[in-house]
Each structure stands twice: as C-alpha cells, then as structure tokens.
Design a protein around this motif. Structure first.
Motif, mmCIF file in Angstrom:
data_model
loop_
_atom_site.group_PDB
_atom_site.id
_atom_site.type_symbol
_atom_site.label_atom_id
_atom_site.label_comp_id
_atom_site.label_asym_id
_atom_site.label_seq_id
_atom_site.Cartn_x
_atom_site.Cartn_y
_atom_site.Cartn_z
ATOM 1 N N SER A 178 1.011 -1.181 -0.113
ATOM 2 C CA SER A 178 0.058 -0.053 -0.059
ATOM 3 C C SER A 178 0.772 1.161 0.175
ATOM 4 N N SER A 179 1.232 1.748 1.307
ATOM 5 C CA SER A 179 1.787 2.975 1.197
ATOM 6 C C SER A 179 2.525 3.268 2.647
ATOM 7 N N PRO A 180 3.424 3.880 2.674
ATOM 8 C CA PRO A 180 4.233 4.225 4.299
ATOM 9 C C PRO A 180 2.821 4.929 5.094
ATOM 10 N N MET A 181 2.972 4.541 6.447
ATOM 11 C CA MET A 181 1.987 5.020 7.165
ATOM 12 C C MET A 181 1.917 6.760 7.127
ATOM 13 N N ILE A 182 2.922 7.485 6.885
ATOM 14 C CA ILE A 182 2.636 8.959 7.093
ATOM 15 C C ILE A 182 2.234 9.213 5.896
ATOM 16 N N LEU A 183 2.086 8.492 4.698
ATOM 17 C CA LEU A 183 1.373 8.720 3.377
ATOM 18 C C LEU A 183 -0.113 8.447 3.614
ATOM 19 N N GLN A 184 -0.283 7.346 3.824
ATOM 20 C CA GLN A 184 -1.640 6.598 3.851
ATOM 21 C C GLN A 184 -2.598 7.104 4.933
ATOM 22 N N LYS A 185 -2.020 7.432 6.189
ATOM 23 C CA LYS A 185 -2.879 7.742 7.286
ATOM 24 C C LYS A 185 -2.735 9.235 7.401
ATOM 25 N N CYS A 186 -1.469 9.856 7.131
ATOM 26 C CA CYS A 186 -1.281 11.286 7.667
ATOM 27 C C CYS A 186 -1.221 12.318 6.376
ATOM 28 N N CYS A 187 -1.492 11.624 5.138
ATOM 29 C CA CYS A 187 -1.530 12.766 3.998
ATOM 30 C C CYS A 187 -2.671 13.683 4.260
ATOM 31 N N HIS A 188 -3.686 13.280 4.931
ATOM 32 C CA HIS A 188 -4.655 14.285 5.431
ATOM 33 C C HIS A 188 -4.006 15.367 6.162
ATOM 34 N N ASP A 189 -3.152 14.927 7.085
ATOM 35 C CA ASP A 189 -2.799 16.050 8.021
ATOM 36 C C ASP A 189 -1.667 16.950 7.331
ATOM 37 N N MET A 190 -0.752 16.300 6.370
ATOM 38 C CA MET A 190 0.134 17.183 5.923
ATOM 39 C C MET A 190 -0.575 18.221 5.018
ATOM 40 N N ASP A 191 -1.763 17.611 4.201
ATOM 41 C CA ASP A 191 -2.475 18.710 3.385
ATOM 42 C C ASP A 191 -3.153 19.668 4.324
ATOM 43 N N MET A 192 -3.859 19.252 5.391
ATOM 44 C CA MET A 192 -4.401 20.112 6.276
ATOM 45 C C MET A 192 -3.437 21.302 6.808
ATOM 46 N N LEU A 193 -2.120 20.846 7.224
ATOM 47 C CA LEU A 193 -1.207 21.661 7.938
ATOM 48 C C LEU A 193 -0.650 22.689 6.763
ATOM 49 N N GLN A 194 -0.531 22.200 5.480
ATOM 50 C CA GLN A 194 -0.184 23.377 4.369
ATOM 51 C C GLN A 194 -1.235 24.216 4.136
ATOM 52 N N TRP A 195 -2.450 23.828 4.116
ATOM 53 C CA TRP A 195 -3.572 24.584 4.107
ATOM 54 C C TRP A 195 -3.805 25.815 5.003
ATOM 55 N N LEU A 196 -3.648 25.405 6.345
ATOM 56 C CA LEU A 196 -3.693 25.964 7.591
ATOM 57 C C LEU A 196 -2.580 27.322 7.704
ATOM 58 N N VAL A 197 -1.166 26.751 7.508
ATOM 59 C CA VAL A 197 -0.285 27.377 7.431
ATOM 60 C C VAL A 197 -0.476 28.460 6.263
ATOM 61 N N GLY A 198 -0.845 28.123 5.084
ATOM 62 C CA GLY A 198 -0.774 29.147 3.916
ATOM 63 C C GLY A 198 0.693 29.376 3.533
ATOM 64 N N GLY A 199 1.391 28.300 3.442
ATOM 65 C CA GLY A 199 2.544 28.573 2.815
ATOM 66 C C GLY A 199 3.302 27.012 2.255
ATOM 67 N N GLN A 200 4.492 27.308 1.531
ATOM 68 C CA GLN A 200 5.232 26.022 1.029
ATOM 69 C C GLN A 200 6.310 25.493 2.185
ATOM 70 N N CYS A 201 6.081 24.323 2.167
ATOM 71 C CA CYS A 201 6.953 23.542 3.229
ATOM 72 C C CYS A 201 8.511 23.585 2.536
ATOM 73 N N LEU A 202 9.548 23.987 3.351
ATOM 74 C CA LEU A 202 10.824 24.226 2.847
ATOM 75 C C LEU A 202 11.878 23.127 3.408
ATOM 76 N N LYS A 203 11.593 22.737 4.658
ATOM 77 C CA LYS A 203 12.488 21.681 5.181
ATOM 78 C C LYS A 203 11.504 20.754 6.020
ATOM 79 N N ILE A 204 12.213 19.470 6.146
ATOM 80 C CA ILE A 204 11.323 18.505 7.086
ATOM 81 C C ILE A 204 12.255 17.564 7.624
ATOM 82 N N SER A 205 12.021 17.005 8.859
ATOM 83 C CA SER A 205 13.036 16.071 9.407
ATOM 84 C C SER A 205 11.963 15.175 10.252
ATOM 85 N N SER A 206 12.001 13.627 10.058
ATOM 86 C CA SER A 206 11.230 12.840 10.735
ATOM 87 C C SER A 206 11.732 11.641 11.471
ATOM 88 N N PHE A 207 11.196 11.164 12.434
ATOM 89 C CA PHE A 207 11.718 10.041 13.114
ATOM 90 C C PHE A 207 10.505 9.181 13.481
#
Length: 416
Positions: A178-207
């Motif tokens: 299927s997909s990695p968890m961060i994509l399958q479950k959390c692409c909603h969240d990434m989309d929501m955060l991008q929308w709420l912030v109203g900007g483009q993501c420059l950098k990201i780190s994850s664990f």
C-alpha cells in the motif's frame, strides 16, 4: 442530474461516497461499477440498480467502453490509483480519487500535471478540508484571531484498535502493498497543515519506527490467530472476537464480512487477515512517527502520529502572536485563548455523513465542480504538493537526513 461510475466498491467507495446517491438521487446516479470482488460488485449494483452490461470485474473493462458518464470515482487500493486515473483522464472523465494519490511521488506529480494540462477535474479525497470543523479553524487563522501564526503542535491520535484494524491486520499494514503510514494515514494531516499555514514547506525531518506490533512482544500463551485457543484473548484489547464477532454488525465488522451472519464471520476470522494475532502479522508500517516542518512564512510545525491512544482524534495547539487556539476534533470543540485573558469556545455546526460530514461535503463539492466546471476547494497539484511533504518525511525517517523540499522535488523531476 449527473451520472457517475465507481471503480473500487470497497468500504470507502460504496459507503462513504457513493451512498450520497442513495440520499440525493436527484443530484447523482451511478450507472456503472468495476470491482473484482463479485459479492461487493453485486451488492453495489443492487443498491444502485446498475444493469448487468455495466457491471465490470476490472477497471480495464470499464475504461475500454465508450465514455459511460461524466463523473468517475476511483476508490481502489493505493497501488491501483495511477493507471486507471491516467487512462480515465484521457477518456474524458472528471475524477474524484481516494487518497493517497499514489505510493510513488513521481506518479502523484504526473497525475496532477496531466489533469492540469487536459483541464480535467481531479479532486483528491482530502476530506478534512471540507469538514465544518476545520473550515472554521481555517477561518479563525486567516482572520488572525490570535495574531500572526507562529507555531503548530499537531497530533494524529490513531487509536489502538484502529491501528490494529487498518495498519496491522488490514489493507494498509505493509508499505510494499500500500503506502508508508505517513502517507496513507497522515497525508490528510500534511494537506491540512499546508492549508492552515498558507505557505510552502521548505524543510522537514522525521523519526519513527514499528516498535510494539512485532513477534517479540507477543504475550506468552498467544497463538497465531485469536480463534486458535489463545490463552490471553479474553484480556487482549486487540482480540478479533471482541472487535469483529461478538455483537458487531457495523464497521469495522462489515469489513470482515458484509453480512452479519455469525458463521460466515467466524469463518472469515479463522481464515482471513482480520483474525490474526496483532503480534504475528506481516505488517511493517510504523506505529509512531514525528515530523518537524519549516514553512516559507517562518511557521514551524511539530507533528506526532501515534497508535497508542484511546481516542481516535486529532488534537492541536496553534500558537499566534496574540493567543492560542486549542482543539480536539472528536469533541467538536475549538478553544480560543487570548493573551488578554479572554477565552472563547466554539462548537462548529455538524453535517450528516461520515467523518463528521466531510464525506458528504466532498461529494457535494465534487458534483458542483462537475456541473459548473469551476474549481474546487483544492487542486490536484496542491494535493500532490502536500503528498510530497509526506514522501519527504518518510525519506527523512529512513535516511536520518533533513530534507530540503526544493532539492527533493528537483531530484524527482530529473528521474521523470
């Protein structure tokens, strides 16, 4: 009235989206279905009075026909989104596509670019944007109710039993299928955060990692299946008998067997994926993950996804220069705390339908787009960009590197 077809009559396609036609038959009618599972295909056809000649066992068969209608819903599994979408865009369909777009970042970009080039509707099912709850939150942020937005703490509380159902036993347990968890479950969240912030993501780190749902953590006395005489089944919060068999006639029990017949359901647990012990599955997706995001307007986000919560909810604290906004989606509550001492609590109006009405509202908006030819709440390209945040987070998790989004996207395009 708009005529539509469905590819993939699983729980999302059949019950979340297409059920809109049963409640609003004056707005949309389903005239065709493609689904390899005969039982699901027959049930969908019966519900929507679809003639035998428009019942297909594969998307290839459906799309081999002359264009059957205006609108097409594609609700297949993650790895089966790209090919039917690209073919349907060529055919002339206006498309509502279940998220995520694809488990491949380049495919996600290619679908968005093709829809844009052909002038077709390609709306991704990022339902949270359509929820009255998050629409209210977006309005508060845009109105600067707590001043300029500075930081966000955002939690995706998956819920212990939901993790077990969908991401340990279920269709999204294995990233290769299927997909990695961060994509399958959390692409909603990434989309929501991008929308709420109203900007483009420059950098990201994850664990993050898969820590608990492994054979090493199987309790003594457990068996490969909950129906095999497991000695700890009675105390286990993940017992398949508790979740799917005993007095369960609604979702998620319907995923195990469409009909509530106990004999059929027991056989499904004895032989199918949902009867397996959660410590003895072929799952590899993470059960907890964090990500830190920096946007081009200097807003920072600290995101946490975890299986180990009692509630299935999203909770957040949004920090601005003049106050905070705190929320719990499950409680339908938004609290505004002004630095002046004033406090407000808002309970947004609810709408009927799944995901607090978001499933209803996304169908309503998609049909409006098809009727009018005007843009929806989000474009395919904007959805693709939010998907890329999730892909970059997974890349960071696997490599230990901070990802610079511009470089990551440029490297993808080089391989195109």
């Amino acid at each position: 009235m708009i005529q539509a077809a469905l590819i993939g009559a699983g729980s999302r396609g059949m019950f979340a989206y297409a059920s809109y036609a049963l409640k609003r038959p004056d707005e949309v009618q389903f005239v065709a279905v493609a689904e390899p599972n005969e039982e699901k295909r027959a049930l969908f056809a019966k519900l929507h009075n679809i003639p035998p000649e428009n019942q297909f066992s594969s998307w290839q068969e459906l799309l081999a026909q002359p264009q059957l209608c205006e609108a097409l819903l594609i609700c297949t599994q993650d790895t089966q989104h790209f090919e039917p979408t690209m073919a349907a865009l060529d055919k002339g369909y206006q498309i509502l596509l279940e998220k995520p777009m694809s488990p491949d970042p380049l495919e996600s970009l290619q679908m968005a670019e093709k829809a844009e080039r052909l002038g077709r509707i390609l709306t991704i099912c990022h339902g949270m944007r359509y929820s009255t709850y998050y629409s209210t939150l977006k309005q508060l942020i845009d109105e600067r109710i707590v001043g300029r937005l500075i930081s966000i703490q955002w939690n995706e509380n998956v819920g212990f039993w939901h993790q077990a159902h969908s991401f340990v036993r279920g269709n999204w347990r294995n990233s290769k299928e299927s997909s990695p968890m961060i994509l399958q479950k959390c692409c909603h969240d990434m989309d929501m955060l991008q929308w709420l912030v109203g900007g483009q993501c420059l950098k990201i780190s994850s664990f993050g990692s898969l820590t608990h749902f492994t054979p090493a953590n199987a309790p003594e006395g457990s068996t490969l299946r909950c129906t095999d005489g497991c000695q700890v089944e009675h105390e286990c919060p993940y017992s398949a008998l508790k979740l799917y068999y005993n007095d369960k006639d609604e979702w998620p029990a319907k995923v195990v067997a469409l009909e509530p017949d106990r004999e059929v359901r027991l056989k499904a647990l004895q032989e199918g994926p949902y009867g397996r012990c959660v410590y003895h599955c072929d799952n590899d997706v993470v059960d907890h993950q964090v990500a830190n995001l920096l946007f081009d307007n200097e807003v920072t986000v600290a995101f946490t996804m975890t299986a180990f919560t009692n509630e299935i909810s999203r909770t957040f604290k949004i920090m601005g220069t003049a106050g905070e906004i705190r929320g719990n989606h499950k409680w339908n509550e938004i609290e505004i705390i002004h630095f002046s001492g004033k406090r407000q609590v808002i309970h947004p109006e609810r709408v009927e339908g799944g995901h607090d009405g978001a499933d209803t509202l996304i169908m309503r908006d998609f049909l409006r787009q098809v009727r009018s030819g005007t843009a929806g709440r989000t474009s395919a390209m904007e959805s693709a960009r939010s998907h890329l945040i999730a892909f970059a987070a997974e890349h960071s998790r696997l490599t230990g590197q901070t990802v610079i989004m511009e470089n990551y996207i440029n490297e993808l395009k080089v391989t195109q």
